[in-house]
Design a protein around this motif. Structure first.
Motif, PDB file in Angstrom:
ATOM      1  N   ILE A 143      -9.006 -14.123 -97.094  1.00 51.56           N
ATOM      2  CA  ILE A 143      -9.489 -14.895 -95.950  1.00 51.56           C
ATOM      3  C   ILE A 143      -8.709 -14.518 -94.667  1.00 51.56           C
ATOM      4  O   ILE A 143      -7.556 -13.766 -94.819  1.00 51.56           O
ATOM      5  N   GLY A 144      -9.364 -14.398 -93.265  1.00 51.85           N
ATOM      6  CA  GLY A 144      -8.836 -13.709 -92.491  1.00 51.85           C
ATOM      7  C   GLY A 144      -9.515 -12.424 -92.020  1.00 51.85           C
ATOM      8  O   GLY A 144      -9.456 -12.020 -91.013  1.00 51.85           O
ATOM      9  N   ASN A 145      -9.895 -11.821 -93.080  1.00 53.34           N
ATOM     10  CA  ASN A 145     -10.572 -10.538 -92.889  1.00 53.34           C
ATOM     11  C   ASN A 145     -11.925 -10.675 -91.902  1.00 53.34           C
ATOM     12  O   ASN A 145     -12.506 -11.600 -92.131  1.00 53.34           O
ATOM     13  N   LYS A 146     -12.153  -9.516 -91.323  1.00 53.69           N
ATOM     14  CA  LYS A 146     -13.227  -9.670 -90.445  1.00 53.69           C
ATOM     15  C   LYS A 146     -14.208  -8.310 -90.822  1.00 53.69           C
ATOM     16  O   LYS A 146     -13.813  -7.410 -91.221  1.00 53.69           O
ATOM     17  N   LEU A 147     -15.455  -8.536 -91.118  1.00 53.55           N
ATOM     18  CA  LEU A 147     -16.390  -7.579 -91.306  1.00 53.55           C
ATOM     19  C   LEU A 147     -17.488  -7.413 -90.222  1.00 53.55           C
ATOM     20  O   LEU A 147     -18.002  -8.202 -89.409  1.00 53.55           O
ATOM     21  N   PHE A 148     -17.742  -6.144 -89.983  1.00 54.49           N
ATOM     22  CA  PHE A 148     -18.646  -5.661 -88.955  1.00 54.49           C
ATOM     23  C   PHE A 148     -20.178  -5.247 -89.585  1.00 54.49           C
ATOM     24  O   PHE A 148     -19.936  -4.240 -90.617  1.00 54.49           O
ATOM     25  N   PHE A 149     -21.201  -5.544 -89.041  1.00 62.14           N
ATOM     26  CA  PHE A 149     -22.314  -5.375 -89.525  1.00 62.14           C
ATOM     27  C   PHE A 149     -23.365  -4.310 -88.633  1.00 62.14           C
ATOM     28  O   PHE A 149     -24.145  -3.972 -89.165  1.00 62.14           O
ATOM     29  N   GLY A 154     -22.039  -5.767 -82.874  1.00 61.48           N
ATOM     30  CA  GLY A 154     -22.781  -7.001 -82.117  1.00 61.48           C
ATOM     31  C   GLY A 154     -22.453  -8.183 -83.180  1.00 61.48           C
ATOM     32  O   GLY A 154     -22.546  -9.173 -82.716  1.00 61.48           O
ATOM     33  N   LEU A 155     -22.540  -7.953 -84.265  1.00 58.15           N
ATOM     34  CA  LEU A 155     -22.554  -8.886 -85.516  1.00 58.15           C
ATOM     35  C   LEU A 155     -21.317  -8.819 -86.231  1.00 58.15           C
ATOM     36  O   LEU A 155     -21.046  -7.846 -87.085  1.00 58.15           O
ATOM     37  N   VAL A 156     -20.423  -9.600 -86.138  1.00 60.14           N
ATOM     38  CA  VAL A 156     -19.191  -9.652 -86.910  1.00 60.14           C
ATOM     39  C   VAL A 156     -19.151 -11.250 -87.627  1.00 60.14           C
ATOM     40  O   VAL A 156     -19.673 -12.024 -87.195  1.00 60.14           O
ATOM     41  N   PHE A 181     -30.060 -15.635 -83.866  1.00 59.55           N
ATOM     42  CA  PHE A 181     -28.852 -15.066 -84.892  1.00 59.55           C
ATOM     43  C   PHE A 181     -29.777 -14.720 -86.064  1.00 59.55           C
ATOM     44  O   PHE A 181     -29.466 -13.507 -86.720  1.00 59.55           O
ATOM     45  N   LYS A 182     -30.529 -15.506 -86.641  1.00 63.13           N
ATOM     46  CA  LYS A 182     -31.224 -15.262 -87.846  1.00 63.13           C
ATOM     47  C   LYS A 182     -31.885 -14.114 -87.861  1.00 63.13           C
ATOM     48  O   LYS A 182     -31.908 -13.295 -88.905  1.00 63.13           O
ATOM     49  N   GLN A 183     -32.719 -13.724 -86.740  1.00 64.39           N
ATOM     50  CA  GLN A 183     -33.394 -12.570 -86.584  1.00 64.39           C
ATOM     51  C   GLN A 183     -32.473 -11.306 -86.640  1.00 64.39           C
ATOM     52  O   GLN A 183     -32.972 -10.437 -87.148  1.00 64.39           O
ATOM     53  N   GLU A 184     -31.367 -11.226 -85.962  1.00 64.01           N
ATOM     54  CA  GLU A 184     -30.196 -10.311 -86.028  1.00 64.01           C
ATOM     55  C   GLU A 184     -29.768 -10.197 -87.407  1.00 64.01           C
ATOM     56  O   GLU A 184     -29.917  -8.715 -87.686  1.00 64.01           O
ATOM     57  N   LEU A 185     -29.431 -11.216 -88.059  1.00 63.89           N
ATOM     58  CA  LEU A 185     -29.003 -11.154 -89.345  1.00 63.89           C
ATOM     59  C   LEU A 185     -29.728 -10.578 -90.194  1.00 63.89           C
ATOM     60  O   LEU A 185     -29.760  -9.516 -90.907  1.00 63.89           O
ATOM     61  N   TYR A 186     -30.963 -10.834 -90.565  1.00 64.49           N
ATOM     62  CA  TYR A 186     -32.156 -10.496 -91.190  1.00 64.49           C
ATOM     63  C   TYR A 186     -32.354  -9.151 -90.865  1.00 64.49           C
ATOM     64  O   TYR A 186     -32.820  -8.304 -91.824  1.00 64.49           O
TER      65      TYR A 186
END
Length: 398
Positions: A143-149, A154-156, A181-186
């Motif tokens: 909990i609290g960790n951040k992930l970069f994609f 741009g997407l965290v 957001f969904k478009q970027e995620l997918y």
């Protein structure tokens, strides 16, 4: 029944890693030949199980029952295209029109840059960008960790909760409309192929199944419509546009229901006594239109064929005591294993599934334990392939 009763020997090279294909050779004006492969998932092999007569058919036979062979002396197997020898005008197939999302993403953990696999399970809240996910390796994510994609950051996503040993709740930090957001995620995701495909190893112990650009198309049914699955309804993957057209030409009706397939079907069963196993829930939607078509088919005395173990589970969740399908919007965790008396479909088309999987168990419940397991033994001996891209089994009530 016991878990061990659904085991069988599966050679590693009989796990299908790609859709069924055929070789095609052409010759140009200069006499030069060029051989290439064409995807033909609707020409996968098919083992036919006859419930009442207890007959198993793998290869085509002539008028006197002699097995037919090709010009090279090889036995000619039945394929999915032989489906139309059993179904025609007035019959109905029930298909799952769920749409698979590109659920597998890879991100990097802040500070350490460790690569983390993030598998999207379901969206919990659109406004807050909350998702229920699985992470691997889970021990590194707290909990609290951040992930970069992406490289630009741009997407965290921030981990805000632990749900299970591998489960996490992520809040994506992205300031835009939900659709953007969904478009970027997918766009960053991959097809959620099962681990038995992407982790497959050759005789040297080396992974031999790279991710390809075609995976997103190959792992999506041509009739997919309603987004929400994180794994494909595997039997539907064999239905090409040509196959769908042939259903129409032959007068076979298509009833669509939605089963948002989850990963519970792949979860290992950890108890020998099957009555103690608990299935994960899956969301299902069965419309009045689908019910009317299926029920009219039954009243007319025509065949109803469930396509896939997920469809069998969903329809058995909602069938009434009168044997007719009822509309439903909700969830099911139904676990079907022998002995079980089916109330709706009289025929089923299913993939060849892995040993000791819940899908093998539901297949045995439908066709009969002894005959289905014997069909598996014969199919494996004949070289049939198993898995989402593998061969199929047709169970008919004759």
């Amino acid at each position: 029944m016991k878990l061990s009763q659904f085991d069988y020997e599966l050679p590693a090279d009989q796990v299908a890693l790609y859709p069924h294909s055929i070789e095609h050779t052409v010759k140009n004006a200069n006499g030069e030949t060029n051989t290439f492969r064409l995807k033909r998932p609707d020409e996968c092999r098919m083992v036919i199980v006859h419930k009442k007569s207890k007959k198993i058919s793998l290869h085509k036979t002539g008028p006197k029952g002699k097995i037919l062979k090709d010009e090279n002396g090889n036995r000619i197997p039945y394929t999915l295209l032989d489906f139309f020898d059993y179904f025609g005008e007035g019959d109905t197939v029930i298909l799952n029109d769920t749409k698979v999302i590109p659920a597998r993403l890879y991100g990097t953990k802040e500070k350490t840059d460790a690569v983390i696999e993030v598998f999207l399970l379901r969206e919990l809240n659109q406004e807050m960008r909350l998702w229920d996910v699985l992470v691997e390796p889970a021990r590194k994510i707290r909990i609290g960790n951040k992930l970069f994609f992406d490289e630009l950051g741009g997407l965290v996503a921030e981990v805000i909760d632990n749900t299970t040993s591998r489960g996490r709740t992520l809040r994506f930090l992205y300031d835009c409309t939900h659709e953007e957001f969904k478009q970027e995620l997918y766009s960053l995701g991959q097809a959620p192929l099962p681990h038995y495909v992407i982790d497959h190893v050759n005789a040297k112990g080396e992974k031999d199944r790279p991710v390809t650009e075609d995976d997103l198309d190959d792992f999506q049914c041509v009739f997919a419509k309603n987004e929400g699955a994180v794994t494909a309804p595997a039997t539907g993957l064999h239905f090409t546009r040509q196959m769908m057209k042939r259903l129409e030409i032959h007068g076979v009706n298509t009833a669509y229901i939605t089963v948002h397939n989850g990963l519970g079907n792949f979860a290992p069963i950890e108890v020998e006594d099957l009555s103690k196993h608990k299935m994960d829930s899956e969301e299902i939607h069965i419309s009045q239109e689908a019910c009317d078509l299926v029920n009219e088919t039954k009243r007319a005395g025509h065949r109803v064929c469930a396509v896939g173990a997920g469809v069998m589970k969903a329809t058995e969740t909602t069938v009434g005591t009168d044997g007719f399908l009822k509309p439903y919007d909700g969830w099911t965790n139904k676990f079907i294993f022998p002995p079980y008396e089916f109330g709706l479909a009289d025929c089923a088309l299913v993939n060849l599934y892995h040993p000791m999987s819940t899908m093998v168990m539901s297949t045995c419940a439908f066709g009969g334990y002894e005959i289905v397991m014997e069909a598996y033994r014969q199919a494996i001996k004949a070289g049939f392939k198993v898995g989402c891209f593998g061969d199929v089994m047709l169970i008919v009530n004759d």
